[in-house]
Structures are given as C-alpha cells and as structure tokens.
Design an enzyme around this catalytic site. Structure first.
Site, PDB file in Angstrom:
ATOM      1  N   ASP A  71       0.802  -1.223   0.000  1.00 46.37           N
ATOM      2  CA  ASP A  71       0.000   0.000   0.000  1.00 46.37           C
ATOM      3  C   ASP A  71       0.834   1.273   0.000  1.00 46.37           C
ATOM      4  OD1 ASP A  71       0.813  -0.500   2.597  1.00 46.37           O
ATOM      5  OD2 ASP A  71      -1.204  -0.571   3.434  1.00 46.37           O
ATOM      6  N   ASP A 481       3.626   0.821  13.252  1.00 50.77           N
ATOM      7  CA  ASP A 481       2.828  -0.402  13.266  1.00 50.77           C
ATOM      8  C   ASP A 481       3.478  -1.606  13.943  1.00 50.77           C
ATOM      9  OD1 ASP A 481       0.734   0.877  11.927  1.00 50.77           O
ATOM     10  OD2 ASP A 481       1.564   0.367   9.985  1.00 50.77           O
TER      11      ASP A 481
END
Length: 887
Positions: A71, A481
């Site tokens: 992404d 993350d």
C-alpha cells in the site's frame, strides 16, 4: 498487525512539507555549488515484511513469474532461484513520493515481459500529485509513465479490493482501470500509453467508509474496484467480448459488457447489501465467483457472503462457507486453482480474533473445509502448521489464551492466490507479512500443510526514527505499526521487535551518548504506558510511568550520561525526570508539542524546537529559555541533532517550500544559527564516523543541493557535498530520519515511508568530500593525565570511564592510549573510542570525531569488561611514546 497504517507521518506533515507540491526537480545545478558523486551499495536492514500486502498477481502463461503490491512500499517481483522478492519502484523520487503506493498490478499473459502498476497513495490533499499508470517491458526493471487526471489511493480504504487494473487476455493492447472518487472506468487501447474514460459506464460507485470525514480520507467514494475478463469469449488478437466490473455500490455491485466494452448493464439477479471485494472467473467451468463484505476493508467488515454466478445460464448460487448469521467478518481473498478449476479458496479477511480463517472447496463451492476449527471451545484443531523461524518476530512476543494462537494465521488477508502452475503453492498477504505454502494439497488428504513467511526481500516498514550508538547494536529503529527493532546484524532478521511494552508505533528513541546501554523509546499504544527504558542497549525493556494526559509518544531525549530524560509526549506538555521515569515534572518555558533533543556532552543541557523558535535548558529540562536565533523555519517540519563530542554543536534541518527551508548550524548551543548557503532544502540531519584524516564527523542529510534531490554526505562540515544515492535508489519520501554509523566510515542509515530501513556503504574509503588525505595523524606530544574510574561492578563484569587530559601546550590531532590489566580483565564494548586487546595490553584510539584535543582540553571514553578474582585499576598509561600522569 496493521490495525493502523502509517498515516501519522502524513498527518503530522499535512500542514507543512507535504501539504503543497514539492519543488520540481531541476535539471541543472545551482550556480556556485560543487556537487560530487560517490558509488554506494544499498541494502535493507533485514526485517522481512512488516506491512500490508493487499495484492499478489501470478502471470497466467509463464511459470514462477509473480508480483506483489504494497500500500505504501512499492511493488515487487518474485525471484524463484532465491525465493526472494526484488523491489521495482525504488526509482520513485521525492517529488512523486505518492507513486510508492500501488493500488493495482497487472502482468501480461500475452507478453510476460510486460507489467503494469497503477500508482498513487492518497486521493485527498495529503498526496500532492495525481495517480499514474506505470508500464514496463522488462518486468519492472525500468518504467514509463502515463499520468492520470485524478488521484489513486494505494493507502486508502478499500485498497485490498481488486484488481482494479486488468489486461485483455486476448488483445493485450487493451487495458481497463477502475478509478476511485467518482472518476469511473478508464481504458487504454495502446498498451497503457494513453487513457480515456469509458463514458458510457453507468456507475462510478457510491460507497464511502465514513461520509462525515472532513479530511476526505474515509469519505472518499471507493469507486470501481475490479475488472475481470472472460477469456473464453475472445480469440487471440481480438478484444475479449465479455468483461465483468465490480463497483463499490451495495445495491449495484457487478456490471457486465458482452460487446468488448461498447455497452454495459447491471448483472441481473445479483445479491444486494454487500460490496463485491473480488470477482474471479473460472472460464473452464463457466463460473464467476464473488467475495462479498458489508465494508470496504481492509480492517473493517462484520458480515459477508460468497456467491457463484453461472455465466451461461445467469444463475446465482449462494455458496457461503458459513451462514451469514455466523459471520462476524467479510470475505475478500479469493482464488481458483487453474489446474483444478473446481478448487476455490477464500478468506475471512477481517477476522482479527481469534484468527483469520481460510476456506477451501474442491467442488466449486458446494462444500467447504476450514483451515482451523474448534474441537471443544476454546480448543481448536488446525489443518496447518506454521513456521516463522525465518521471521520470529511474527509471534509479536505474545502469549495469548486459547482459542487465540501465536503466531496468527493472519489478518487483513485480502490477497490469496494459488500458483496457476502449481496446485501445491499458495501465497497470501497479511497486515504484517506475506505467507505461503508449498504443500497445499495436504489439506485435501488429511495431512497438514505448512505455512511459512515467503517475504524475504519485501521490506515494508515505515520508519520514524533511527539511532546508531557508538557501541552495542549498530542500529536501533523506531517504526510504524510494529514498533521497532534492535539490529545486531543488519543482514539477519531480528528475533523480536521491542517489547515490554510493545508499542503499535514507536515515534522516537534516543540513547545516552556516553552510556549507550541506556536507551529510551516512546510510542503509541491503545492502553498502557507510552515510554520504555533499557539498560542493556535495547535488548530488554521495562515500562516507565506516564505523566497525566499523555495520549501518544511524541519525542524523547536522553541526557548524555543517561541520568535524566526529557519527554514531549502527545496530549501533554514537555516533561522531565531523573532516573527512569517513575515520576515526572512539567518543564517550563517550552510550548506543548515541541521537538526535544539532548546535548551529547553536557548531561544537563537539552534543546527544543517549536514553530520557528529554538529553546535551551541548562538545568536538565526543568526550565527552557527561548533562543534569540531568528530566520529558522516557521513550521514544525524540523529535525535537529546535537553533535557527539562537542558541547553546543547543533545542526537543524527542515522547513517548507513556502518559507525558510534548508540546513542551519549552531556552535553556541542554539544561541545563534548560520544557514548553509549551499543547501537549498534539507529535511534530516545525522552524523557518522569521520572520513580518514578528517577533523569533523561526517554529515548526512536528505536534501536538495545543487538543484538535485537526494541523500548527501559531507566530510568537511558542510562546505562541500556528495550525492551518495542515484536515480535508481530514491525510495520516495526519506524525510523521517537519517544517521551515519559512528564505527564505519561512509555507512548511512536512511528512513523510508514504506521501504524499511535502507543502509548504504561507500566505495570511497578515502573521504573524497574534501575530508583530507589518508596519512596517519601525528603522534601526540606534550604532557597528559589519565583519570580511570570504575563506575559500576557486578559479579563478573564492570564498567569503567576514562578521561584523557591534554595538559601540554600543543593540540593533538589524534591519540592512542595504551595500558595493561593486572588481573586478566577483558574489555568488552567500548564507546567513543576504538580498541584492540592482546593479552593484558589494551590500546584505545580516537574515533574520527574526537581526535582533535586542544591544549588544556580533555576527551573521554568508556567501556564494559569482565573480571575474575580482582579488578584493580591500571597503574600506568602510555600516550604514543610517553607516560601519562595517573590522577
């Protein structure tokens, strides 16, 4: 596992650097700026994965040709001989950083050398450029670009649906692209060179994740989400007649053309109330399979169904593996075994707890089996074994209770593909890695198939901060993350990310310059502390205590000796503490949200920056005073660092194209700054080992110098610069962090926003930036005094600090101090000096940045060691050929 994607960097910069279009790349160099070049070798500090893989594409006519899209981290090609992935979009530059987000990929089955990528990261204002379709005739080794008149969203909601880009399998000059934001369906008839809207396509989509979102992120219309050809309705060289298109519209999700795109109709009898994430056609049996979810993904999805459409009869059949009432997830990952087309697989992509689920049917969806099922709750039986020994951090250091397991089978499993040439090989993407198996058919025979990471070479972390201490691990990272890692070997995957606590995102980290075993990090966590400390160089951690009101990590600074810390967290004002954060006090004189750093020599000096003002504390962070320095960037897109070994030597980089922007230097602790005239723009600053013969540490920056954007190095205090990357190695946006290695000349660690930690090593061992020659420094002359102090001692080890005073009348331009241990002691790790030991004899030499010692000045270094029996101090020290006084 990708519960949040790295939007934080973009949001933080939305009002600054990335809000407007970055300056256009100039063709020439600014007059008067000499720009050298160097040949560097670039690699990733291995983490393997670390991000969401929303798409995997196998070529249908050539074995072992496969691609993966990420992404925000570009696209990759599978290398069968090494079973690794090769990055394909590292050439994307600063000005088009959004093109590192890949919303779709297509591999040409007619000419397998051709591959296409639809690129663009955000459809709202965060991304300054429109999307594009990249085309390659050499499997992604080089690209040509067709700009689009709209944006694409590789990191937008719905990015796991697809593929939105498709090549006509019978006439490969024809391609279709589904656009977001109400822009409709687009077509190229010249192999992707030009594109035009299919104006008669009746539906541009209606679904928005959150219509009330004023940023335009969650409120974007997710648009046209996939295109699928029925290759049986065409012949080679002629356009395929039947085309199916998926639309983000819960009432009108699927459309069809039977005349090669001339006209389109809503497919009659289709299910409603759901979004069709995937549409996969089995032309041999005449079935179109559709995976439905009530949400666009990749995180959300509470209900789902799976349907089969018979293309000849128009019959719809609900083939959901479980009843709708029993779903708490949507379906997305969807694949057909091309060697055995009756075999279909799908995923429950949004099932986070207790695990994702994978379903398999060998009778076209009439019956299904699961990858795991309950025996007697909470116990479960798995049809698979999972081996993460190559990426051991995938356990996340968790110890869950049944039915949850670690490592998980996955989450955000929107991509799932069976190799069209090998029924035993399947790959699927998760929010943290790419998994695969090579014995999938064991599923059907009652055995267990083996799942392993198939992700080596695919590096997808977003980097917020980097540190390279003078001793211990060469690299510490703060990542989005998955927290961050301690790299003791850059070529190996670390065993675990930072834990105790495990931050979802680490926003900042620091170490004590003269005591690198002391490390601090801060970050984001859904619940729990936002700060952690280590006393063993980041190997093990313990949580600190949050001051009241803290909601996020912010920035943190460690005193040079580790005795205290200053923290500027999200949600609260700047705080300081002595010790390890058991209690905090508010700093005065500095605004909330300031970026904080420490002086690398004086343990009581700290610095801050906020909205154009520089702040200084000389009492350990208790009080700050605004500097009178002017002309600094007015925004907050600024990063600054103090130079190790010299008090008050500060470098500041940052700004924005609509105001002050560049690189500034202070030698008086921030009281005043001088802007470097030869640096047009700079966004990061870091220091590394000095070049051979150089008197100042090497500078590294992500900057625009001489009209060129790149990664630059200076070995002469910024007087001249060398671009050390090239056009093939740009990695989009590199404005997060940079640091050199204090132990290896020329080595630099570069942050990326989706391509992990990139490090480079130079072919120039002589310091060709004006750093001087390679002759050894002269032997120091004059008197010297040594103070040797054991600062800590335990059962079999100790820590010592050594201060070397130049008590003569002549400056030293390099030094080498020798002594002998009397009791068999062994030096272990040494900081602020390099050393060798032979038997009892130890020789400590200056590192590049602390070789110059003026008359009347001193230099200090420290080390850890081992002992047994006795640990007496050395009684004699030699500097060159002379004996020093022992204090």
């Amino acid at each position: 596992m990708r519960r949040t994607r790295i939007l934080t960097a973009v949001l933080a910069l939305a009002a600054g650097l990335l809000a407007g279009t970055p300056p256009a790349l100039a063709a020439g160099h600014t007059a008067g700026t000499a720009l050298a070049a160097d040949t560097y070798t670039w690699k990733n500090a291995r983490i393997d994965g670390g991000g969401f893989v929303p798409g995997i594409v196998f070529n249908r006519t050539e074995k072992n040709l496969a691609y993966a899209r990420t992404d925000i981290g570009g696209a990759y090609r599978w290398q069968q001989s090494t079973k690794t992935w090769t990055p394909l979009l590292d050439s994307v530059g600063w000005n088009e950083w959004g093109h590192t987000g890949v919303v779709s990929l297509a591999s040409d089955s007619v000419n397998p050398d051709k591959v296409y990528a639809a690129v663009g990261t955000y459809t709202n204002s965060w991304d300054p450029t429109n999307g594009a379709v990249l085309r390659s005739a050499d499997r992604g080794a080089s690209w040509q670009k067709a700009d689009l008149p709209f944006k694409l969203g590789g990191n937008m909601p719905g990015r796991g649906m697809g593929e939105r880009l498709a090549i006509d399998p019978n006439k490969d000059s024809v391609l279709y692209l589904g656009a977001p934001s109400g822009k409709g369906l687009w077509r190229s008839t010249d192999s992707g060179v030009t594109w035009s809207q299919v104006t008669n396509f009746p539906n541009a989509g209606t679904y928005q994740q959150d219509p009330s979102d004023t940023t335009g992120y969650a409120s974007d219309n997710q648009g046209i989400v996939w295109v699928t050809f029925d290759e049986s309705t065409g012949t080679s060289g002629s356009a395929t007649k039947t085309i199916y298109v998926g639309v983000a519209d819960k009432d009108n999700a699927v459309y069809r053309s039977t005349d090669a795109g001339a006209t389109w109709t809503r497919l009659a009898g289709q299910p409603t109330g759901y979004l069709a994430h995937k549409g996969v056609l089995d032309a041999e049996n005449g079935y179109l399979y559709l995976a439905y979810s009530d949400k666009g993904g990749p995180y959300d999805g509470g209900k789902g169904q799976l349907w089969r459409y018979a293309t000849a009869s128009g019959t719809w059949t609900n083939i959901s593996p479980v009843a709708e009432a029993d779903t708490y997830y949507g379906f997305s990952g969807l694949t057909v075994d091309r060697r055995h087309p009756g075999t279909v697989m799908t995923t429950a992509y949004s099932s986070w707890w207790p695990d994702t689920q994978i379903f398999r049917s060998t009778d076209s969806g009439a019956t299904w089996t699961k990858a795991w099922d309950y025996t007697s709750y909470p116990d479960r039986a798995d049809r698979y074994t999972i081996d993460v020994s190559s990426s051991p951090w995938l356990t996340f250091g968790a110890h869950p209770s049944p039915p949850e397991q670690t490592p998980k089978l996955g989450w955000m499993t929107e991509s799932l593909e069976i190799d069209p040439f090998d029924s035993d090989r399947m790959m699927y993407g998760t929010g943290a890695t790419l998994y695969g198996t090579e014995n999938l058919t064991q599923w059907d025979s009652g055995g267990k198939f083996t799942v392993k990471p198939m992700v080596q070479g695919l590096e997808e972390t977003a980097v917020n901060d980097l540190a390279s201490p003078p001793s211990g691990a060469p690299l510490l990272s703060a990542l989005g993350d998955i927290g961050g890692f301690r790299h003791t070997d850059l070529t190996k995957v670390p065993s675990m990310m930072f834990t105790s606590p495990t931050f979802t995102t680490t926003t900042s980290l620091d170490f004590a310059e003269t005591n690198p075993n002391t490390v601090v990090r801060v970050g984001d966590l859904d619940s729990g502390p936002h700060i952690a400390f280590s006393t063993d160089n980041g190997a093990n951690w313990f949580a600190g205590t949050d001051p009241s009101g803290v909601s996020g990590g912010g920035t943190v600074a460690a005193a040079s000796d580790g005795s205290r810390f200053v923290w500027s967290p999200a949600g609260a004002g700047v705080q300081y503490t002595t010790g390890f954060g058991s209690s905090w006090q508010a700093s005065s004189g500095i605004p909330t949200g300031a970026v904080v750093e420490s002086d690398r020599v004086d343990p009581k000096t700290f610095y801050g920056f906020k909205s154009g003002r520089f702040y200084v504390s000389s009492d350990g962070g208790a009080t700050f005073t605004a500097s009178s320095a002017s002309g600094l960037p007015s925004g907050d897109s600024v990063r600054f660092k103090a130079l190790p070994g010299t008090k008050g030597d500060v470098w500041l980089a940052g700004g924005a194209s609509d105001g002050a922007y560049g690189l500034w230097h202070s030698t008086d602790g921030g009281a005043s700054f001088t802007k470097l005239s030869n640096v047009e723009q700079a966004d990061t600053i870091g220091f590394g080992k000095a070049a051979p013969g150089a008197s100042y540490q090497t500078l590294y920056t992500s900057a625009k110098i001489g009209g060129v954007r790149g990664i630059f190095r200076s070995t002469d205090k910024g007087a001249t610069w060398t671009r050390i990357n090239d056009d093939a190695h740009q990695w989009g946006w590199t404005g997060g962090a940079i640091t050199g290695d204090p132990r290896v000349y020329g080595r630099v660690y570069v942050s990326t926003n989706g391509r992990g930690v990139v490090y480079g090593d130079t072919s120039d061992t002589g310091g060709g930036d004006g750093g001087g020659g390679t002759d050894p420094p002269p032997t120091p002359t004059g008197a010297c005094t040594v103070t040797y102090r054991i600062t800590n001692q335990w059962a079999d080890g100790f820590q010592a600090d050594v201060r070397l005073d130049n008590t003569g009348s002549t400056a030293w331009t390099g030094w080498s101090l020798g002594w002998s241990f009397a009791n068999g002691q062994k030096a272990g790790q040494m900081w602020n000096a390099d050393f060798t030991q032979s038997g009892a004899a130890v020789t400590a030499k200056n590192v590049g940045w602390n070789g110059n010692v003026a008359a009347g000045s001193s230099v200090s270094f420290g080390f850890t060691g081992t002992w047994s029996g006795s640990n007496t101090k050395p009684t004699s020290f030699q500097l060159g050929g002379q004996t020093c006084t022992v204090a």
